[in-house]
Design a protein around this motif. Structure first.
Motif, PDB file in Angstrom:
ATOM      1  N   UNK B 263       1.203  -0.658   0.322  1.00  0.00           N
ATOM      2  CA  UNK B 263       0.192   0.250   0.116  1.00  0.00           C
ATOM      3  C   UNK B 263       0.939   1.282   0.365  1.00  0.00           C
ATOM      4  N   UNK B 264       2.008   0.942   0.521  1.00  0.00           N
ATOM      5  CA  UNK B 264       2.701   2.694   0.783  1.00  0.00           C
ATOM      6  C   UNK B 264       2.630   2.476  -1.172  1.00  0.00           C
ATOM      7  N   UNK B 265       3.924   1.233  -2.059  1.00  0.00           N
ATOM      8  CA  UNK B 265       4.206   1.798  -3.159  1.00  0.00           C
ATOM      9  C   UNK B 265       3.114   2.199  -3.581  1.00  0.00           C
ATOM     10  N   UNK B 266       2.258   1.839  -3.533  1.00  0.00           N
ATOM     11  CA  UNK B 266       1.098   1.564  -4.700  1.00  0.00           C
ATOM     12  C   UNK B 266       0.398   2.860  -4.785  1.00  0.00           C
ATOM     13  N   UNK B 267       0.637   3.237  -2.961  1.00  0.00           N
ATOM     14  CA  UNK B 267       0.316   4.858  -2.946  1.00  0.00           C
ATOM     15  C   UNK B 267       0.487   6.044  -3.869  1.00  0.00           C
ATOM     16  N   UNK B 268       1.691   5.662  -5.045  1.00  0.00           N
ATOM     17  CA  UNK B 268       2.086   6.433  -5.924  1.00  0.00           C
ATOM     18  C   UNK B 268       2.066   6.168  -6.972  1.00  0.00           C
ATOM     19  N   UNK B 269       0.961   7.333  -8.007  1.00  0.00           N
ATOM     20  CA  UNK B 269       1.473   6.457  -9.506  1.00  0.00           C
ATOM     21  C   UNK B 269       3.267   6.574 -10.324  1.00  0.00           C
ATOM     22  N   UNK B 270       2.578   5.272 -11.053  1.00  0.00           N
ATOM     23  CA  UNK B 270       4.091   5.272 -11.686  1.00  0.00           C
ATOM     24  C   UNK B 270       4.025   5.455 -13.611  1.00  0.00           C
ATOM     25  N   UNK B 271       4.849   6.079 -14.253  1.00  0.00           N
ATOM     26  CA  UNK B 271       4.167   6.243 -15.671  1.00  0.00           C
ATOM     27  C   UNK B 271       4.370   4.917 -16.240  1.00  0.00           C
ATOM     28  N   UNK B 272       3.873   3.873 -15.894  1.00  0.00           N
ATOM     29  CA  UNK B 272       3.806   2.301 -16.744  1.00  0.00           C
ATOM     30  C   UNK B 272       2.814   3.418 -18.223  1.00  0.00           C
ATOM     31  N   UNK B 273       3.549   2.646 -19.421  1.00  0.00           N
ATOM     32  CA  UNK B 273       2.793   2.989 -20.357  1.00  0.00           C
ATOM     33  C   UNK B 273       0.753   2.824 -20.680  1.00  0.00           C
ATOM     34  N   UNK B 274      -0.173   3.170 -21.471  1.00  0.00           N
ATOM     35  CA  UNK B 274      -1.524   3.267 -21.170  1.00  0.00           C
ATOM     36  C   UNK B 274      -1.435   1.644 -21.970  1.00  0.00           C
ATOM     37  N   UNK B 275      -2.553   0.539 -21.777  1.00  0.00           N
ATOM     38  CA  UNK B 275      -2.907  -0.596 -22.219  1.00  0.00           C
ATOM     39  C   UNK B 275      -3.084   0.108 -23.924  1.00  0.00           C
ATOM     40  N   UNK B 276      -2.579  -0.993 -25.064  1.00  0.00           N
ATOM     41  CA  UNK B 276      -2.998  -0.554 -26.324  1.00  0.00           C
ATOM     42  C   UNK B 276      -4.009  -1.598 -26.912  1.00  0.00           C
ATOM     43  N   UNK B 277      -3.883  -3.009 -26.286  1.00  0.00           N
ATOM     44  CA  UNK B 277      -4.768  -3.883 -26.878  1.00  0.00           C
ATOM     45  C   UNK B 277      -6.438  -4.115 -26.104  1.00  0.00           C
ATOM     46  N   UNK B 278      -6.966  -5.519 -26.608  1.00  0.00           N
ATOM     47  CA  UNK B 278      -8.274  -5.061 -25.884  1.00  0.00           C
ATOM     48  C   UNK B 278      -7.595  -4.907 -24.175  1.00  0.00           C
ATOM     49  N   UNK B 279      -7.196  -5.946 -23.771  1.00  0.00           N
ATOM     50  CA  UNK B 279      -6.898  -5.560 -22.331  1.00  0.00           C
ATOM     51  C   UNK B 279      -7.392  -4.282 -21.729  1.00  0.00           C
ATOM     52  N   UNK B 280      -7.874  -4.191 -20.234  1.00  0.00           N
ATOM     53  CA  UNK B 280      -8.476  -2.870 -19.590  1.00  0.00           C
ATOM     54  C   UNK B 280      -7.010  -2.229 -19.028  1.00  0.00           C
ATOM     55  N   UNK B 281      -6.021  -2.582 -18.767  1.00  0.00           N
ATOM     56  CA  UNK B 281      -4.183  -2.590 -18.435  1.00  0.00           C
ATOM     57  C   UNK B 281      -3.344  -2.941 -19.428  1.00  0.00           C
ATOM     58  N   UNK B 282      -2.382  -2.519 -19.142  1.00  0.00           N
ATOM     59  CA  UNK B 282      -0.500  -2.719 -19.228  1.00  0.00           C
ATOM     60  C   UNK B 282      -0.224  -3.309 -17.928  1.00  0.00           C
ATOM     61  N   UNK B 283       0.638  -4.254 -19.046  1.00  0.00           N
ATOM     62  CA  UNK B 283       1.843  -4.835 -17.598  1.00  0.00           C
ATOM     63  C   UNK B 283       3.408  -4.566 -17.943  1.00  0.00           C
ATOM     64  N   UNK B 284       4.076  -3.425 -17.199  1.00  0.00           N
ATOM     65  CA  UNK B 284       5.241  -3.122 -17.253  1.00  0.00           C
ATOM     66  C   UNK B 284       6.411  -4.401 -16.599  1.00  0.00           C
ATOM     67  N   UNK B 285       7.057  -5.250 -17.326  1.00  0.00           N
ATOM     68  CA  UNK B 285       8.538  -6.041 -16.068  1.00  0.00           C
ATOM     69  C   UNK B 285       9.351  -5.012 -16.766  1.00  0.00           C
ATOM     70  N   UNK B 286      10.208  -4.865 -15.395  1.00  0.00           N
ATOM     71  CA  UNK B 286      11.390  -5.032 -15.149  1.00  0.00           C
ATOM     72  C   UNK B 286      12.824  -5.184 -14.024  1.00  0.00           C
TER      73      UNK B 286
END
Lengths: 171, 684
Positions: B263-286
């Motif tokens: 919940x601490x980590x998710x308090x902040x927004x991160x600049x993940x890309x907008x989803x492009x396909x049909x999925x309602x969200x995008x997934x980014x990994x590092x």
């Protein structure tokens, strides 16, 4: 909606902030309540369509004028209050502090009372009343830029004094 | 010092830091609902803050002073006008003006509640300062009593959990008044005399009033050969961060149970890309270097829900369920709820309908479903809220759901928003029962969000669980600024669910990963078999939400002590063998991420798969966002006293975060630096 509800909700929303604001001008809570009552009685007489779009500015301006009048009328007493504020026991807020529990708040208000009157007023209107810079400017008759400057100068001084003058910048 | 992202078109950008620049105050003041700067001025100030730590420190200082002022004014706010003065005004306004009762003045919620309890109940027994003040009653979970201890513990109201008795009958004790060991003991004795069996769960006097937190035990490292999978539910709650912030600002380190790292980590927004396909969200990994252990790496998995612009928002019916019991009277509770709702009301329009249900001793509908266009009527209902009486959360929730179901908007947002300090202290209030109710209602398409308010009495764990089961988020509102974040800036995410029951399962590749450990999400872990089981509930993702999960991994070949376990009698100890390894085609993959989610009104999940490969990035080359997230996670671990970060000091964490600050439009990240500094000071 008919008129009384409108007045009623203005009363509920602003009476406390107005009383606190007026108390800092006139120096005591009872007089401040009278000033605020007078303000709302004037509101009842005002034309709604003229006042309502700028209700907050109207209330604080009217209240400020009434409070300044009152202080002039009470002359000597008001001055005594001012003189007090320069000293260690400033506090018109001690009359307001029935609910005040925290040392920190008491200290902040004490330091606030030692600021120049104009700086004090804009800070009170901003944080006590929730007014925007523009609304404050229309209440005090300053320009918006000047309000910003007064606000910044007041905050900076407060910050320095609260942290014992240890902040960067000249103190 | 050179700016990281210098935009050279603005002359101010290169100007030195001037402590007399009034824009700095105006910038810092945005936390207090002020909007005084043009976007150019804003950009200029941000550029200055990004390149000059002195300026950053200065603005932080101003913001702190503003908070102090805000609190000071709130604390010193006087009583209103006298009754006579008000009456004169209202009479003047109109002869027919409705005179409403004055706002509740009782600041002493406890004595009120005590009196009510005592007056309403039957004194069954008096033993050693403990009163049984009600006859036992039965509900689904067992038998309950109310007990009040002596006045000396005024205001402390723990609920003692119930346990099954040997006969399978559950008997519970709910204590009104803080029960120390002695008093609980005598309560138990008196109950036994009456022929009831019960097991007492001892509640130690908690440090901060009676706030309740579940204990959290940190995930340990697992060897990939022993356990290759990690399965968990996503979590978009942010309450823990606001709660930790409140503790630190009050000069206290939070208890470990209050720190939920995700919940601490998710308090902040991160600049993940907008989803492009049909999925309602995008997934980014590092995959990046682990800042607290050179022999390990961090894996970051980021989800980003599709942004929904204000004009694409669906029709909504929001039922606010507001606790107006005596315990809500303090400045940071009901008055803050009112200010928060006023702010939200400003955002509503013709697509929205709002209802308000209040509950205390009784529950009631104080605002019938009202269009967002009729702002005046909504605002008036908000103004009229006042506190007093005891709390019966159970009945209030039932009424709120009923209102929501009767006014259901097909294909729209149907949500109950509970505003409370979580102190459900009368009636059908067993935690299990409430949870069951919320789960049942969820199936009708009405979701629940929880906004926690106030201090000293917060039932953090209960609030979180309710929101979790109700397909909603739990946010803790400690200030007007936080209310703005949750209800205005992130309104569409708070209200509009894009996907529900979002589960993640990760399989680690033993050819690359020797051991792994998930950071946070302890209470979101799922059984592996639940991943593909569509009847099992999991977390939701809202419009624009970002969700981040972090793993600490030990690559093959790196030194790792691990946990020493005794050998097995019936199995030969296994070392990594070629036959264990995936075909070489997968040799470059660290792990395989599988994700399941359902549409908000769907029953069947969809599957999303994503392998993670590539060389790990050095810390200084990693994206600023990933480094900032890692810093926040490290902060959470440090607050919990985790041994994994024993090599890091708060000062180093602050340094890491400062260097990774990146874009910080609203000052949240700068505020984080301030919290780390406070934690540092408090821990010495």
């Amino acid at each position: 909606m008919h008129e009384p509800t409108w007045i009623h909700s203005a009363l509920e929303r602003h009476e406390r902030a107005l009383i606190a604001f007026a108390a800092r001008i006139v120096g005591d809570l009872e007089t401040a309540r009278e000033v605020v009552q007078e303000t709302f009685l004037k509101l009842c007489a005002a034309r709604r369509e003229e006042v309502e779009p700028k209700l907050v500015e109207w209330l604080f301006t009217t209240c400020r004028n009434a409070a300044l009048d009152q202080r002039r009328r009470l002359g000597a007493r008001g001055q005594r209050m001012e003189a007090h504020e320069m000293e260690e026991h400033p506090d018109p807020s001690s009359a307001l502090s029935a609910l005040e529990t925290k040392d920190e708040s008491a200290r902040v208000l004490k330091l606030l009372a030692r600021l120049p009157q104009k700086q004090r007023e804009v800070l009170q209107l901003r944080f006590g009343g929730g007014l925007s810079y523009k609304q404050i400017a229309s209440v005090t008759g300053d320009t918006v830029g000047n309000v910003g400057w007064l606000m910044h100068a007041g905050l900076k001084t407060l910050r320095e004094r609260l942290s014992g003058g240890a902040l960067q910048g000249r103190s | 010092m050179v700016a990281k992202h210098s935009s050279n078109s603005i002359p101010f950008d290169s100007a030195p830091f001037d402590p007399d620049d009034a824009r700095l105050s105006a910038y810092a003041m945005r936390e207090f609902g002020s909007d005084e700067l043009t976007s150019e001025e804003m950009a200029a100030v941000e550029a200055l803050l990004a390149r000059d730590p002195k300026a950053l420190e200065f603005v932080q200082g101003l913001r702190e002073t503003m908070r102090q002022l805000d609190r000071a004014f709130a604390a010193a706010e006087a009583d209103g006008l006298s009754e006579a003065q008000r009456a004169a005004i209202l009479a003047q306004a109109s002869a027919s003006a409705p005179t409403s009762s004055a706002p509740a003045k009782s600041r002493n919620a406890w004595s009120r509640r005590m009196r009510i309890a005592l007056a309403a109940a039957i004194v069954v027994a008096t033993v050693g300062g403990t009163l049984l003040v009600s006859q036992p009653w039965r509900d689904g979970a067992g038998l309950f009593f109310e007990v009040a201890t002596s006045e000396g513990h005024a205001g402390q109201v723990p609920s003692l959990a119930s346990k099954s008795s040997p006969e399978g009958r559950t008997v519970g004790l709910r204590a009104l008044g803080y029960s120390d060991g002695q008093h609980s003991g005598s309560a138990r004795d008196s109950l036994r005399e009456l022929g009831y069996v019960f097991n007492l769960v001892q509640v130690d006097r908690p440090e901060s009033g009676t706030e309740q937190y579940d204990s959290i035990s940190e995930h340990a490292f697992r060897r990939t050969l022993d356990e290759a999978r990690s399965t968990f539910s996503i979590d978009v709650d942010t309450a823990s961060y606001a709660n930790v912030r409140r503790h630190l600002r009050d000069g206290k380190l939070p208890s470990a149970g209050a720190v939920r790292i995700e919940e601490l980590v998710n308090y902040f927004d991160y600049a993940y890309p907008q989803p492009t396909g049909s999925a309602p969200f995008s997934v980014t990994t590092d995959v990046l270097a682990c800042p607290w252990d050179a022999n390990r790496q961090l894996v970051r998995i980021g989800l980003k829900g599709r942004e929904v612009h204000a004009n694409e928002r669906k029709d909504s019916h929001l039922v606010f369920l507001i606790d107006v019991s005596g315990s809500m009277s303090s400045e940071d509770k009901l008055p803050l709820v009112q200010r928060a709702l006023r702010m939200l009301t400003e955002q509503l329009d013709v697509r929205d309908r709002v209802s308000i249900v209040v509950y205390a001793g009784n529950e009631g509908l104080v605002l019938e479903p009202t269009s967002g266009r009729e702002r005046g009527a909504i605002l008036e209902a908000i103004e009229r809220l006042q506190s007093g009486g005891s709390t019966n959360g159970g009945a209030g929730i039932q009424l709120a759901y009923k209102v929501a179901r009767q006014n259901f908007i097909e294909g729209g947002v149907n949500r109950v928003i509970l505003c409370s300090d979580g102190d459900f202290n009368v009636g059908v209030t067993s935690r299990d029962e409430l949870v069951k109710l919320v789960e049942t209602e969820r199936k009708s398409g009405v979701f629940l969000s929880v906004l926690g308010f106030g201090t000293g009495n917060l039932k953090d764990s209960q609030m979180e669980q309710l929101a979790d089961k109700g397909n909603g988020a739990y946010a803790y509102i400690d200030s007007l600024a936080e209310a703005r974040k949750v209800l205005v800036e992130q309104m569409s995410g708070t209200l509009e669910t894009l996907a529900k029951d979002v589960k993640i399962q990760i399989e680690f590749n033993p050819a690359k990963v020797q051991a792994w450990r998930q950071i946070g999400y302890e209470n979101r872990a799922l059984e592996h078999q639940d991943f593909a089981d569509d009847t099992k509930d999991a977390g939701e993702i809202g419009a624009g939400h970002t969700v981040t999960a972090l793993y600490e991994i030990v690559p093959v070949g790196a030194p790792f002590e691990g946990l020493q376990v005794d050998g097995l009698r019936y199995q030969t100890p296994r070392e990594p063998m070629p036959s264990d390894m995936a075909p070489s085609a997968f040799g470059d993959e660290w792990m395989f991420v599988k994700l399941r989610y359902k549409a908000p009104d769907g029953d069947v999940s969809r599957l999303f798969e994503h392998p993670v490969s590539g060389a790990p990035q050095a810390w200084t080359d990693a994206p600023l966002d990933a480094r900032f997230a890692a810093s926040v996670a490290a902060f959470g671990m440090k607050l919990r006293g985790s041994e994994h970060v024993s090599a890091l000091s708060f000062a180093q964490i602050r340094q890491m975060a400062t260097e990774a600050l990146g874009r910080d439009e609203r000052g949240w990240r700068v505020e984080f630096l301030d919290l780390v500094r406070r934690a540092d000071e408090l821990s010495h």
